[in-house]
Design a protein around this motif. Structure first.
Motif, PDB file in Angstrom:
ATOM      1  N   UNK A 157      42.778  42.585  27.560  1.00  0.00           N
ATOM      2  CA  UNK A 157      43.714  43.495  27.186  1.00  0.00           C
ATOM      3  C   UNK A 157      44.311  44.345  28.102  1.00  0.00           C
ATOM      4  N   UNK A 158      43.492  44.949  28.999  1.00  0.00           N
ATOM      5  CA  UNK A 158      44.164  45.800  30.014  1.00  0.00           C
ATOM      6  C   UNK A 158      43.093  46.173  31.341  1.00  0.00           C
ATOM      7  N   UNK A 159      43.732  46.638  32.181  1.00  0.00           N
ATOM      8  CA  UNK A 159      42.666  47.030  33.376  1.00  0.00           C
ATOM      9  C   UNK A 159      43.379  48.379  33.821  1.00  0.00           C
ATOM     10  N   UNK A 160      42.602  49.088  34.734  1.00  0.00           N
ATOM     11  CA  UNK A 160      43.156  50.368  35.142  1.00  0.00           C
ATOM     12  C   UNK A 160      44.319  50.247  35.704  1.00  0.00           C
ATOM     13  N   UNK A 161      44.895  49.120  36.460  1.00  0.00           N
ATOM     14  CA  UNK A 161      46.037  48.867  37.323  1.00  0.00           C
ATOM     15  C   UNK A 161      46.971  48.375  36.279  1.00  0.00           C
ATOM     16  N   UNK A 162      46.707  47.688  35.246  1.00  0.00           N
ATOM     17  CA  UNK A 162      47.718  47.203  34.289  1.00  0.00           C
ATOM     18  C   UNK A 162      47.399  47.734  32.771  1.00  0.00           C
ATOM     19  N   UNK A 163      47.584  49.040  32.450  1.00  0.00           N
ATOM     20  CA  UNK A 163      47.171  49.595  31.366  1.00  0.00           C
ATOM     21  C   UNK A 163      47.805  49.038  29.954  1.00  0.00           C
ATOM     22  N   UNK A 164      47.241  49.156  29.041  1.00  0.00           N
ATOM     23  CA  UNK A 164      47.979  48.597  27.713  1.00  0.00           C
ATOM     24  C   UNK A 164      48.801  49.788  27.205  1.00  0.00           C
ATOM     25  N   UNK A 165      49.979  49.442  27.000  1.00  0.00           N
ATOM     26  CA  UNK A 165      50.864  50.512  26.401  1.00  0.00           C
ATOM     27  C   UNK A 165      50.489  51.060  25.273  1.00  0.00           C
ATOM     28  N   UNK A 169      52.938  55.531  17.134  1.00  0.00           N
ATOM     29  CA  UNK A 169      52.016  56.238  16.461  1.00  0.00           C
ATOM     30  C   UNK A 169      51.197  57.114  17.170  1.00  0.00           C
ATOM     31  N   UNK A 170      50.232  56.111  17.974  1.00  0.00           N
ATOM     32  CA  UNK A 170      49.195  56.983  18.962  1.00  0.00           C
ATOM     33  C   UNK A 170      49.868  58.106  19.705  1.00  0.00           C
ATOM     34  N   UNK A 177      44.396  54.979  21.477  1.00  0.00           N
ATOM     35  CA  UNK A 177      43.989  53.745  20.414  1.00  0.00           C
ATOM     36  C   UNK A 177      42.940  52.723  20.977  1.00  0.00           C
ATOM     37  N   UNK A 178      42.426  53.103  22.043  1.00  0.00           N
ATOM     38  CA  UNK A 178      41.685  51.857  22.563  1.00  0.00           C
ATOM     39  C   UNK A 178      40.714  52.843  23.484  1.00  0.00           C
ATOM     40  N   UNK A 179      39.391  52.188  23.790  1.00  0.00           N
ATOM     41  CA  UNK A 179      38.581  52.744  24.600  1.00  0.00           C
ATOM     42  C   UNK A 179      39.293  52.664  26.200  1.00  0.00           C
ATOM     43  N   UNK A 180      38.812  53.508  27.066  1.00  0.00           N
ATOM     44  CA  UNK A 180      39.441  53.793  28.404  1.00  0.00           C
ATOM     45  C   UNK A 180      39.231  52.574  29.242  1.00  0.00           C
ATOM     46  N   UNK A 181      40.207  52.208  30.187  1.00  0.00           N
ATOM     47  CA  UNK A 181      40.171  50.892  31.207  1.00  0.00           C
ATOM     48  C   UNK A 181      39.219  51.259  31.916  1.00  0.00           C
ATOM     49  N   UNK A 182      38.514  50.271  32.389  1.00  0.00           N
ATOM     50  CA  UNK A 182      37.425  50.082  33.551  1.00  0.00           C
ATOM     51  C   UNK A 182      37.956  49.685  35.040  1.00  0.00           C
TER      52      UNK A 182
END
Length: 182
Positions: A157-165, A169-170, A177-182
């Motif tokens: 889904x994502x990483x701290x270097x490539x976050x999910x946009x 609405x959020x 909309x999601x838990x924080x990246x690790x």
């Protein structure tokens, strides 16, 4: 295993194999060209050696399923000097194996294949092992990235270097909309 069960497993595992392949290629391509010799510890494989192991063993498993025999792994081609080269080799070799893999009959897929005297599973079972092997070593290689100064790409889904946009609405509501990246 019955041929119809083996064919079902192929149909179940192929989308997963293809999805994981694109992620593996992304991780291989993330290693900076000048960091192939990076090792987090003297006991570890270098990034380039680990990348080659990850790629060549997956192709080896695919070949074993297609031919119902475990042969030798391919040697690293002389032109492969970086992990990006490995990613390109991997992408091409993976693509070449998809048509013959998809064309296997249920009987082919159910044929027991000897794995160096350690296992004797139906050919199709080695696709699951190939996926798990790749995920394991991909995680290992991704752990090399940040210490070598590279960015860690999103894997699922994502990483701290490539976050999910965030969705519009959020973002408008100021909600995550999601838990924080690790």
């Amino acid at each position: 295993m019955r041929p119809d069960q083996a064919k079902f497993l192929l149909e179940f595992l192929l989308p997963q194999l293809k999805s994981e392949q694109s992620i593996t290629k992304k991780i291989l391509s993330s290693v900076p060209p000048d960091k192939g010799d990076y090792k987090p510890d003297a006991k570890c494989m270098s990034a380039l050696k680990l990348a080659w192991h990850l790629a060549v063993v997956e192709i080896w498993f695919l070949d074993a399923v297609i031919h119902r025999y475990f042969g030798e792994t391919a040697p690293m081609p002389a032109g492969v000097k970086t992990c990006l080269d490995v990613a390109q080799w991997y992408e091409g070799n993976f693509a070449q194996r998809m048509p013959p893999l998809e064309a296997l009959s249920g009987e082919d897929l159910a044929t027991p294949v000897d794995f160096n005297g350690l296992r004797n599973d139906p050919a199709v079972a080695y696709l699951n092992i190939a996926i798990r092997h790749a995920v394991h070593h991909r995680g290992q290689l991704s752990a090399y990235l940040r210490p070598m100064g590279a960015k860690v790409p999103a894997i699922y889904v994502e990483s701290a270097d490539e976050p999910f946009p965030p969705t519009a609405e959020c973002a408008a509501a100021g909600k995550q909309q999601r838990p924080p990246a690790f």
